[in-house]
Design a protein around this motif. Structure first.
Motif, PDB file in Angstrom:
ATOM      1  N   VAL A 299       0.843  -1.209   0.000  1.00 61.81           N
ATOM      2  CA  VAL A 299       0.000   0.000   0.000  1.00 61.81           C
ATOM      3  C   VAL A 299       0.869   1.247   0.000  1.00 61.81           C
ATOM      4  CG1 VAL A 299      -1.645   1.347   1.357  1.00 61.81           C
ATOM      5  CG2 VAL A 299      -1.997  -1.106   1.060  1.00 61.81           C
ATOM      6  N   GLY A 300       1.925   1.255   0.832  1.00 61.12           N
ATOM      7  CA  GLY A 300       2.804   2.424   0.886  1.00 61.12           C
ATOM      8  C   GLY A 300       3.499   2.686  -0.430  1.00 61.12           C
ATOM      9  N   GLY A 301       4.012   1.639  -1.077  1.00 61.57           N
ATOM     10  CA  GLY A 301       4.695   1.823  -2.353  1.00 61.57           C
ATOM     11  C   GLY A 301       3.767   2.282  -3.460  1.00 61.57           C
ATOM     12  N   ARG A 319       7.352  12.287   1.177  1.00 57.33           N
ATOM     13  CA  ARG A 319       7.214  12.791   2.546  1.00 57.33           C
ATOM     14  C   ARG A 319       5.832  12.494   3.117  1.00 57.33           C
ATOM     15  NH1 ARG A 319       7.768  19.139   3.495  1.00 57.33           N
ATOM     16  NH2 ARG A 319       5.991  19.045   2.058  1.00 57.33           N
ATOM     17  N   THR A 320       4.794  12.636   2.317  1.00 49.66           N
ATOM     18  CA  THR A 320       3.431  12.391   2.794  1.00 49.66           C
ATOM     19  C   THR A 320       3.281  10.974   3.317  1.00 49.66           C
ATOM     20  OG1 THR A 320       2.492  14.020   1.272  1.00 49.66           O
ATOM     21  CG2 THR A 320       1.002  12.326   2.130  1.00 49.66           C
ATOM     22  N   VAL A 321       3.782  10.008   2.553  1.00 55.10           N
ATOM     23  CA  VAL A 321       3.662   8.615   2.966  1.00 55.10           C
ATOM     24  C   VAL A 321       4.454   8.367   4.249  1.00 55.10           C
ATOM     25  CG1 VAL A 321       4.087   6.224   2.300  1.00 55.10           C
ATOM     26  CG2 VAL A 321       3.263   7.856   0.606  1.00 55.10           C
ATOM     27  N   LEU A 322       5.659   8.934   4.345  1.00 53.53           N
ATOM     28  CA  LEU A 322       6.468   8.750   5.552  1.00 53.53           C
ATOM     29  C   LEU A 322       5.761   9.306   6.788  1.00 53.53           C
ATOM     30  CD1 LEU A 322      10.083   9.616   4.311  1.00 53.53           C
ATOM     31  CD2 LEU A 322       9.165   7.357   4.875  1.00 53.53           C
ATOM     32  N   LEU A 323       5.182  10.474   6.674  1.00 55.17           N
ATOM     33  CA  LEU A 323       4.526  11.084   7.832  1.00 55.17           C
ATOM     34  C   LEU A 323       3.295  10.307   8.267  1.00 55.17           C
ATOM     35  CD1 LEU A 323       4.847  14.899   7.012  1.00 55.17           C
ATOM     36  CD2 LEU A 323       6.104  13.572   8.717  1.00 55.17           C
ATOM     37  N   VAL A 324       2.488   9.878   7.305  1.00 55.14           N
ATOM     38  CA  VAL A 324       1.311   9.075   7.648  1.00 55.14           C
ATOM     39  C   VAL A 324       1.737   7.790   8.352  1.00 55.14           C
ATOM     40  CG1 VAL A 324      -0.591   7.718   6.694  1.00 55.14           C
ATOM     41  CG2 VAL A 324      -0.153  10.016   5.823  1.00 55.14           C
ATOM     42  N   GLY A 325       2.785   7.159   7.835  1.00 58.52           N
ATOM     43  CA  GLY A 325       3.243   5.899   8.421  1.00 58.52           C
ATOM     44  C   GLY A 325       3.822   6.057   9.808  1.00 58.52           C
ATOM     45  N   LEU A 326       4.720   7.025   9.990  1.00 57.80           N
ATOM     46  CA  LEU A 326       5.383   7.208  11.280  1.00 57.80           C
ATOM     47  C   LEU A 326       4.400   7.627  12.369  1.00 57.80           C
ATOM     48  CD1 LEU A 326       8.584   9.048  10.001  1.00 57.80           C
ATOM     49  CD2 LEU A 326       8.487   6.698  10.894  1.00 57.80           C
ATOM     50  N   ILE A 327       3.537   8.583  12.043  1.00 54.70           N
ATOM     51  CA  ILE A 327       2.579   9.075  13.041  1.00 54.70           C
ATOM     52  C   ILE A 327       1.533   8.000  13.357  1.00 54.70           C
ATOM     53  CG2 ILE A 327       0.771  10.788  13.484  1.00 54.70           C
ATOM     54  CD1 ILE A 327       2.461  12.755  11.788  1.00 54.70           C
ATOM     55  N   PHE A 353       2.034  -1.904  13.127  1.00 49.21           N
ATOM     56  CA  PHE A 353       2.954  -2.474  12.146  1.00 49.21           C
ATOM     57  C   PHE A 353       2.533  -2.138  10.726  1.00 49.21           C
ATOM     58  CE2 PHE A 353       5.170  -6.311  10.224  1.00 49.21           C
ATOM     59  CZ  PHE A 353       6.438  -5.783  10.421  1.00 49.21           C
ATOM     60  N   PHE A 354       1.233  -2.117  10.459  1.00 47.49           N
ATOM     61  CA  PHE A 354       0.744  -1.714   9.144  1.00 47.49           C
ATOM     62  C   PHE A 354       1.223  -0.302   8.802  1.00 47.49           C
ATOM     63  CE2 PHE A 354      -2.436   0.896   6.942  1.00 47.49           C
ATOM     64  CZ  PHE A 354      -2.450   0.282   5.699  1.00 47.49           C
ATOM     65  N   PHE A 355       1.028   0.642   9.709  1.00 51.42           N
ATOM     66  CA  PHE A 355       1.429   2.026   9.436  1.00 51.42           C
ATOM     67  C   PHE A 355       2.949   2.148   9.344  1.00 51.42           C
ATOM     68  CE2 PHE A 355      -2.896   3.084  10.778  1.00 51.42           C
ATOM     69  CZ  PHE A 355      -3.215   4.078   9.861  1.00 51.42           C
ATOM     70  N   LEU A 356       3.674   1.430  10.208  1.00 47.51           N
ATOM     71  CA  LEU A 356       5.136   1.484  10.133  1.00 47.51           C
ATOM     72  C   LEU A 356       5.619   1.050   8.758  1.00 47.51           C
ATOM     73  CD1 LEU A 356       7.746   1.908  11.917  1.00 47.51           C
ATOM     74  CD2 LEU A 356       7.763  -0.587  12.158  1.00 47.51           C
ATOM     75  N   GLU A 357       5.010  -0.008   8.217  1.00 51.32           N
ATOM     76  CA  GLU A 357       5.481  -0.541   6.948  1.00 51.32           C
ATOM     77  C   GLU A 357       5.045   0.290   5.741  1.00 51.32           C
ATOM     78  OE1 GLU A 357       7.778  -3.143   6.347  1.00 51.32           O
ATOM     79  OE2 GLU A 357       8.005  -2.390   8.383  1.00 51.32           O
ATOM     80  N   LEU A 358       4.160   1.256   5.929  1.00 47.81           N
ATOM     81  CA  LEU A 358       3.908   2.214   4.845  1.00 47.81           C
ATOM     82  C   LEU A 358       5.187   2.946   4.470  1.00 47.81           C
ATOM     83  CD1 LEU A 358       0.534   3.944   5.895  1.00 47.81           C
ATOM     84  CD2 LEU A 358       0.846   2.134   4.192  1.00 47.81           C
ATOM     85  N   ALA A 361       8.798   0.975   1.711  1.00 46.34           N
ATOM     86  CA  ALA A 361       9.031   1.095   0.270  1.00 46.34           C
ATOM     87  C   ALA A 361       9.497   2.503  -0.093  1.00 46.34           C
ATOM     88  CB  ALA A 361       7.763   0.747  -0.498  1.00 46.34           C
ATOM     89  N   THR A 362       8.942   3.511   0.578  1.00 42.79           N
ATOM     90  CA  THR A 362       9.331   4.892   0.293  1.00 42.79           C
ATOM     91  C   THR A 362      10.775   5.150   0.673  1.00 42.79           C
ATOM     92  OG1 THR A 362       7.062   5.695   0.548  1.00 42.79           O
ATOM     93  CG2 THR A 362       8.828   7.302   0.837  1.00 42.79           C
ATOM     94  N   LEU A 363      11.195   4.655   1.834  1.00 42.82           N
ATOM     95  CA  LEU A 363      12.591   4.834   2.236  1.00 42.82           C
ATOM     96  C   LEU A 363      13.545   4.217   1.219  1.00 42.82           C
ATOM     97  CD1 LEU A 363      12.242   4.126   6.069  1.00 42.82           C
ATOM     98  CD2 LEU A 363      12.981   6.284   5.035  1.00 42.82           C
ATOM     99  N   TRP A 364      13.188   3.045   0.684  1.00 42.37           N
ATOM    100  CA  TRP A 364      14.055   2.396  -0.301  1.00 42.37           C
ATOM    101  C   TRP A 364      13.913   3.011  -1.688  1.00 42.37           C
ATOM    102  CZ3 TRP A 364      17.945  -1.003   0.270  1.00 42.37           C
ATOM    103  CH2 TRP A 364      18.083  -1.605   1.518  1.00 42.37           C
ATOM    104  N   ALA A 365      12.770   3.629  -1.980  1.00 40.14           N
ATOM    105  CA  ALA A 365      12.587   4.258  -3.286  1.00 40.14           C
ATOM    106  C   ALA A 365      13.370   5.560  -3.409  1.00 40.14           C
ATOM    107  CB  ALA A 365      11.101   4.525  -3.539  1.00 40.14           C
ATOM    108  N   ILE A 366      13.562   6.269  -2.297  1.00 43.73           N
ATOM    109  CA  ILE A 366      14.252   7.561  -2.354  1.00 43.73           C
ATOM    110  C   ILE A 366      15.662   7.449  -2.940  1.00 43.73           C
ATOM    111  CG2 ILE A 366      15.208   9.437  -0.944  1.00 43.73           C
ATOM    112  CD1 ILE A 366      12.707   9.243   0.807  1.00 43.73           C
ATOM    113  N   PRO A 367      16.502   6.476  -2.525  1.00 38.49           N
ATOM    114  CA  PRO A 367      17.814   6.358  -3.179  1.00 38.49           C
ATOM    115  C   PRO A 367      17.715   6.091  -4.678  1.00 38.49           C
ATOM    116  CG  PRO A 367      17.809   5.140  -1.120  1.00 38.49           C
ATOM    117  CD  PRO A 367      16.393   5.548  -1.376  1.00 38.49           C
ATOM    118  N   MET A 368      16.709   5.333  -5.109  1.00 35.62           N
ATOM    119  CA  MET A 368      16.505   5.103  -6.544  1.00 35.62           C
ATOM    120  C   MET A 368      16.081   6.387  -7.240  1.00 35.62           C
ATOM    121  SD  MET A 368      14.517   1.428  -6.321  1.00 35.62           S
ATOM    122  CE  MET A 368      14.465   1.149  -8.110  1.00 35.62           C
ATOM    123  N   ASP A 369      15.299   7.216  -6.539  1.00 39.71           N
ATOM    124  CA  ASP A 369      14.825   8.481  -7.111  1.00 39.71           C
ATOM    125  C   ASP A 369      15.971   9.469  -7.309  1.00 39.71           C
ATOM    126  OD1 ASP A 369      12.159   7.622  -6.985  1.00 39.71           O
ATOM    127  OD2 ASP A 369      11.845   8.485  -4.994  1.00 39.71           O
TER     128      ASP A 369
END
Length: 444
Positions: A299-301, A319-327, A353-358, A361-369
């Motif tokens: 879902v996060g990716g 950033r939006t996905v990271l904030l939703v997940g962390l909070i 755990f669901f929100f954490l895992e949002l 994918a974003t954290l790993w996508a940023i280096p590719m971006d």
């Protein structure tokens, strides 16, 4: 030369993943990610059994779990760079074989220090795995599907997490019923380790480092990959620019990793101790909790890529996905600070755990971006945060459990999530350009 990062509009028609060779590449990587987390988290399910067999307390067991993360953290950047130099095909083959050997060695541990040694070897062999896999993806996957690709493979890793308690618990029970010189927990490590070796052989046969060298790739599929990524040679690594860009992402990854290690290490023991559950029941409830991560990764990716294609703004979409997940993860850990039933604990942990895992994918996508030419090295830098968290989280959490119980360790995890959410809100991922180009553009 313009330094503005642009996002190409999505192509109409067939999916650029399905019915492509890259779809098979992603499938193979999904299997690897699932096995890798099965290999590194089976120790958590077997934890109460191992602690009894080897006479370990929670602090000592935390030390053994953390041993994995010492070489894993220290060698992330080196491993990612090495994978780029030698290619993902050969690198992941040897990585898979060696981490299989390390998993088998874990099953033959006879005390704390032999267990620590096996975990050190596992961390050493797996340190280059995900950065090298990210490098492989960056050469096969269209840029506007980076989040999806990372979401799918990391969902597979969480599937490995979710399956591990039931599979490993079942293997332990089955192994104990056999009349052999090995205990059930030892048999479980032996069989799981063999899976890694089998996968490594499949990867070596099927994968090619350069898409144009694959016998079944089409011109259409090649046209969907940026031409500069087809080159055999990489530009020289701009180390200073990479560090400056990736450091805030690594800090966020540290906070994410701290809480992830709590889930991967301590949930079986938490459920067993708090609710006095036997192996069969705490393994089942642990799997229920970890299923939330399987869904959250994909879902996060997908959501991050949807925002990117909709807005063309890399920074805001990630950033939006990271904030939703962390909070969200932070909020759903709060009930664990107060009195709760098994049902409340299971629901709270599953949603946290669901929100954490949002975020994953974003954290790993940023280096590719931001650094597609050096995605292995950049993702290794980012994942160093996770590795460092893995060194301290199991030890600190275990020591706090021994001294003050479960509430304070969960409270510390909530505070860390709040802190890294602030970092995620203010960080600005920037496109890193090759040496000789003076300016670096915002990834927006």
């Amino acid at each position: 030369m313009s330094t503005q990062t642009s996002v190409s509009p999505p192509k109409q028609g067939a999916s650029p993943i399905l019915h492509r060779v890259r779809g098979k590449v992603l499938l193979l990587l999904c299997v690897m990610y699932a096995i890798s987390y099965l290999d590194r988290t089976n120790i958590s399910t077997a934890g109460p059994t191992i602690m009894g067999a080897l006479h370990l307390n929670a602090t000592q067991f935390g030390i053994a779990v953390s041993a994995f993360s010492i070489p894993y953290a220290l060698l992330q950047i080196f491993g990612g760079n090495l994978g780029e130099r030698f290619g993902a095909r050969k690198s992941l083959f040897w990585i898979g074989v060696l981490w299989g050997v390390a998993t088998i060695a874990t099953g033959f541990s006879v005390g704390l220090w032999s267990l620590v040694g096996a975990r050190l070897l596992l961390g050493l062999t797996e340190s280059a795995a995900f950065p090298t896999a990210t490098s492989a993806m960056s050469r096969w996957v269209p840029p506007d599907r980076n989040g999806f690709a990372q979401g799918v493979v990391h969902s597979a890793s969480r599937l490995g997490n979710a399956v591990a308690p039931i599979l490993v618990g079942g293997l332990i029970i089955w192994g104990d019923s056999l009349d052999t010189f090995l205990a059930g927990w030892q048999i479980s490590f032996l069989l799981v380790g063999l899976l890694s070796v089998i996968w490594a052989l499949m990867w070596m046969i099927s994968y090619r480092d350069r898409p144009q060298n694959h016998p079944k790739v089409t011109e259409l599929e090649l046209s969907e990959i940026p031409r500069e990524l087809e080159k055999a040679a990489r530009p020289a690594t701009p180390w200073v620019r990479l560090i400056r860009t990736i450091l805030p992402v690594a800090i966020v990854d540290f906070g994410y990793g701290w809480v992830l290690w709590v889930f991967l290490t301590w949930i079986p023991t938490f459920l067993s101790d708090t609710f006095d559950l036997p192996l069969s029941k705490y393994a089942l409830f642990t799997s229920v909790v970890l299923v939330g991560g399987v869904v959250g990764d994909t879902v996060g990716g997908v959501f991050a890529d949807f925002l990117l294609r909709r807005t063309g703004n890399l920074r805001n979409s990630r950033r939006t996905v990271l904030l939703v997940g962390l909070i969200g993860s932070m909020v759903w850990l709060v009930p664990l600070l107060f009195g709760h039933t098994l049902a409340v604990a299971t629901v709270s942990l599953s949603l946290s755990f669901f929100f954490l895992e949002l975020c994953n994918a974003t954290l790993w996508a940023i280096p590719m971006d931001v650094a597609p030419e050096w995605s292995g090295t950049a993702s290794g830098m980012m994942n160093t945060g996770f590795g460092v968290a893995g060194i301290f989280s199991p030890i600190v959490f275990g020591a706090m459990v021994d001294s003050v119980g479960w509430q304070w360790p969960f409270g510390l995890s909530i505070a860390l999530l709040a802190a890294v959410a602030v970092v995620a809100a203010i960080m600005k991922p920037r496109r890193v350009l090759p040496l000789g180009v003076d300016d670096v553009a915002d990834a927006r």
